[in-house]
Design a protein around this motif. Sequence first.
Motif: not given
Length: 446
Positions: A324-336
Amino acid sequence: MVVTNVQQQMQQSFQTHVDENLLLDCMRCGFCLPSCPTYLHMEQDEAQSPRGRIALMKAVRDGIVPFDASVEQSFDLCLGCRACEPACPAGVQYGALIEQTREAVQEVKQSTFVEKTTRKIVFNHLFVKQKNMEHAVSLVHLYQKTGLQKAVRKIGFLNLFPKHLKTMEASLPPVAKKVQPLKKVKAASMKVAFFTGCLMDTLYKETNEKTVSLLQMLGVDVVIPDNQSCCGALHGHSGELKRGKQNLIRNVELFDSDDYTYIVNNAGGCGAFLKEYEKHLHSDERYREKAVRFSEKTIDISSLLVKAGLLDYLATLPQQENKTLVTYQDSCHLRNVNKVFNEPRMILQALPNVHFKELSNANTCCGSAGIYNLLQPASAGNILTTKMATIKALQPTVIVTANPGCLLQIQSGIHKEKLEASMQAAHIVDFIYKSIENYSKISKIY
């Protein structure tokens, strides 16, 4: 310039709440500009940039600029995504400044009766007592379970509401199903406490159960303390931290134990605020040390799964041919704030049924930002449109994220673009669980 009593009060409130030393850290270099969603989406208006807002904070504090509707709008339109912080060479604590500013504004602002009532319900009741949240979400489940949702949609009743609310209604998660525990694949290795969260333990209760199941599968002993409170993030982001501190105090007291190594959570926005309890309670001598211990133990679910050996377990599983083609969207606070961005990607890339592709603007805000999409629907909608354009270009089958607000927002985007037949959004815990559920039934302890 005529200085009114309200203006004087506002200036005094800024002087009380907004730390001048933090304001002076900003060098006005502009490195933050390309990272700021509102600056980019609003014709590069300096008033909608981090350095522009900091300049306004300083000007109001010094009495140079009177606080008016345009200044208030500049602060209100900030997403609080904190993407400017990693981009800043001077280490400006923008998150602290915008929270202090909103607290200063709320202390003096002449609110309408409706706004006062709404804030009282939300910040004094709904996000203080978990039982109140449970009762509210039970109405959502009743709305779905009784068939009322289908009837309301059929007769077009939702057309009476703003378009963004109609889209969000269509994105509500279904009634939670019973989760089957996964088979243990590792012997006991550590003990952790689980911070369940308010929305995650009501609207996404199934995801919480899968979180526990995944950890237990990897030999983690999970303790769930009773009577937990909302993390207080919405209070802090809305200028209501004074009201929210009771939540912080209750949680640091409840989780103050040497029995477990980590305090794990599965919501990026909550996790960032939990990690900063030590800052918010630093001036309180009674809870300062407990808050430091709490923050030090706080960990995101992706990071803990990696520490607990999930990648080693996934390496033992046979690869699937049809991926399955999957991508990931960061949670701003989790990343930053929490600096967690590699671990989710490492896990997704290791799953046997996944072909992972990076989303070109995965590190930029989707427009959710707590309740920003409710308070600023036009701005949130523009930001989501940009996000959906890159998602459509990539054409993934699944967009994975790690925060309930982001999940609802991306689901809203999918619905808005009429892509439900080919695309879905999923919380990372739900996606991992589903990917390995069948393998777990036949797995052996390794």
